[in-house]
Enzyme design. Structure first.
Site, PDB file in Angstrom:
ATOM      1  N   ASP A  30       0.855  -1.192   0.000  1.00 17.77           N
ATOM      2  CA  ASP A  30       0.000   0.000   0.000  1.00 17.77           C
ATOM      3  C   ASP A  30       0.892   1.243   0.000  1.00 17.77           C
ATOM      4  OD1 ASP A  30      -3.200   0.568   1.104  1.00 17.77           O
ATOM      5  OD2 ASP A  30      -1.757   2.215   1.064  1.00 17.77           O
ATOM      6  N   ILE A  31       0.507   2.231  -0.808  1.00 18.50           N
ATOM      7  CA  ILE A  31       1.323   3.442  -0.957  1.00 18.50           C
ATOM      8  C   ILE A  31       1.262   4.330   0.292  1.00 18.50           C
ATOM      9  CG2 ILE A  31      -0.401   5.008  -1.977  1.00 18.50           C
ATOM     10  CD1 ILE A  31       1.747   5.686  -4.110  1.00 18.50           C
ATOM     11  N   ASN A  86     -13.027  -3.453   2.412  1.00 20.12           N
ATOM     12  CA  ASN A  86     -14.112  -2.470   2.382  1.00 20.12           C
ATOM     13  C   ASN A  86     -14.927  -2.600   1.097  1.00 20.12           C
ATOM     14  OD1 ASN A  86     -13.093  -1.351   4.782  1.00 20.12           O
ATOM     15  ND2 ASN A  86     -11.708   0.010   3.664  1.00 20.12           N
ATOM     16  N   HIS A  92     -16.099   3.001   3.585  1.00 18.53           N
ATOM     17  CA  HIS A  92     -14.722   3.505   3.473  1.00 18.53           C
ATOM     18  C   HIS A  92     -13.947   2.962   2.279  1.00 18.53           C
ATOM     19  CE1 HIS A  92     -15.355   5.301   7.403  1.00 18.53           C
ATOM     20  NE2 HIS A  92     -15.741   4.123   7.848  1.00 18.53           N
ATOM     21  N   GLN A  93     -14.633   2.405   1.293  1.00 23.33           N
ATOM     22  CA  GLN A  93     -13.910   1.989   0.093  1.00 23.33           C
ATOM     23  C   GLN A  93     -13.636   3.218  -0.765  1.00 23.33           C
ATOM     24  OE1 GLN A  93     -15.914  -0.830  -2.475  1.00 23.33           O
ATOM     25  NE2 GLN A  93     -14.080  -1.200  -3.706  1.00 23.33           N
ATOM     26  N   HIS A  99     -10.293  -5.265  -3.035  1.00 21.82           N
ATOM     27  CA  HIS A  99      -8.946  -5.437  -2.481  1.00 21.82           C
ATOM     28  C   HIS A  99      -9.034  -5.853  -1.023  1.00 21.82           C
ATOM     29  CE1 HIS A  99     -10.099  -1.184  -2.166  1.00 21.82           C
ATOM     30  NE2 HIS A  99      -9.449  -1.136  -1.023  1.00 21.82           N
ATOM     31  N   PHE A 100      -8.111  -6.716  -0.651  1.00 24.53           N
ATOM     32  CA  PHE A 100      -7.943  -7.123   0.740  1.00 24.53           C
ATOM     33  C   PHE A 100      -6.709  -6.415   1.276  1.00 24.53           C
ATOM     34  CE2 PHE A 100     -10.865 -10.715   1.438  1.00 24.53           C
ATOM     35  CZ  PHE A 100     -11.327 -10.898   0.141  1.00 24.53           C
ATOM     36  N   HIS A 101      -6.880  -5.676   2.372  1.00 23.74           N
ATOM     37  CA  HIS A 101      -5.730  -5.109   3.079  1.00 23.74           C
ATOM     38  C   HIS A 101      -5.205  -6.182   4.036  1.00 23.74           C
ATOM     39  CE1 HIS A 101      -6.750  -0.692   2.414  1.00 23.74           C
ATOM     40  NE2 HIS A 101      -7.952  -1.213   2.234  1.00 23.74           N
TER      41      HIS A 101
HETATM   42  P1  5GP Z   1      -9.810   1.496   0.495  1.00 28.02           P
HETATM   43  O1  5GP Z   1     -10.129   2.647   1.401  1.00 28.02           O
HETATM   44  O2  5GP Z   1     -10.428   1.664  -0.872  1.00 28.02           O
HETATM   45  O3  5GP Z   1     -10.141   0.175   1.132  1.00 28.02           O
HETATM   46  O4  5GP Z   1      -8.246   1.506   0.355  1.00 28.02           O
HETATM   47  C1  5GP Z   1      -7.557   1.831  -0.818  1.00 28.02           C
HETATM   48  C2  5GP Z   1      -6.084   1.712  -0.507  1.00 28.02           C
HETATM   49  O5  5GP Z   1      -5.380   1.837  -1.717  1.00 28.02           O
HETATM   50  C3  5GP Z   1      -5.549   2.808   0.429  1.00 28.02           C
HETATM   51  O6  5GP Z   1      -4.971   2.203   1.566  1.00 28.02           O
HETATM   52  C4  5GP Z   1      -4.536   3.551  -0.421  1.00 28.02           C
HETATM   53  O7  5GP Z   1      -3.400   3.961   0.305  1.00 28.02           O
HETATM   54  C5  5GP Z   1      -4.189   2.527  -1.504  1.00 28.02           C
HETATM   55  N1  5GP Z   1      -3.795   3.121  -2.774  1.00 28.02           N
HETATM   56  C6  5GP Z   1      -4.507   4.048  -3.469  1.00 28.02           C
HETATM   57  N2  5GP Z   1      -3.862   4.370  -4.593  1.00 28.02           N
HETATM   58  C7  5GP Z   1      -2.735   3.625  -4.630  1.00 28.02           C
HETATM   59  C8  5GP Z   1      -1.645   3.515  -5.554  1.00 28.02           C
HETATM   60  O8  5GP Z   1      -1.592   4.172  -6.595  1.00 28.02           O
HETATM   61  N3  5GP Z   1      -0.652   2.638  -5.243  1.00 28.02           N
HETATM   62  C9  5GP Z   1      -0.687   1.874  -4.112  1.00 28.02           C
HETATM   63  N4  5GP Z   1       0.340   1.049  -3.902  1.00 28.02           N
HETATM   64  N5  5GP Z   1      -1.680   1.956  -3.215  1.00 28.02           N
HETATM   65  C10 5GP Z   1      -2.688   2.824  -3.463  1.00 28.02           C
END
Ligand code: 5GP
Length: 138
Positions: A30-31, A86, A92-93, A99-101
């Protein structure tokens, strides 16, 4: 199905720190990590939410999640982690691609913070809900 920034990452149009790739699954750091080793595991199929995902992609994700989790624990030294998934902006998506964190939790408190406003489930409500959901599975 709509595309997102994750489609571009899979296609290597946007760089990432890749961890794993197979026929159906892609995983990368994650970035903006909540903690060291915070990883995203995604299907190549561009489904927006888990309920829209094919069984083939779901099975492939389920197969690899434990292995990637073990690798993160070994590499970081973490001994605990959360899986967060999410679905929908209200939940919070932000990126509309399943995606799975995988978020390691450390003794310093870094990782996922959770609010858990639990309440009791009444017997009548439980029975009605279980029936309603079970019916929808048929
Ligand atoms: P969500 O809130 O949709 O569950 O989480 C999206 C996740 O994607 C966030 O933790 C965010 O930091 C990550 N993310 C968004 N854009 C990018 C990207 O361009 N590269 C990477 N590696 N992660 C990203």
């Amino acid at each position: 199905m709509a595309t997102s920034i994750f489609t571009k990452i899979i296609a290597r149009e946007i760089p990432c720190f890749r961890i794993h790739e197979d026929e159906h699954v892609f995983a990368f750091l994650d970035i903006n990590p909540l903690s060291r080793g915070h990883t995203l595991v995604i299907p190549k199929e561009p489904a927006q939410t888990l309920d829209q995902l094919s069984e083939e992609s779901a099975a492939a994700l389920g197969r690899v999640l434990p292995r990637i989790s073990r690798a993160i624990l070994r590499a970081t030294g973490a001994t605990a982690f959360n899986i967060l998934q999410n679905n929908g902006a209200m939940a919070h998506q932000v990126v509309m691609h399943v995606h799975f964190h995988i978020i390691p939790k450390y003794a310093d408190g870094s990782g996922l913070g959770i609010q858990w406003p639990a309440r009791a489930l009444g017997a009548d409500e439980g029975a009605a809900l279980a029936t309603a959901i079970t019916d929808q599975l048929q």
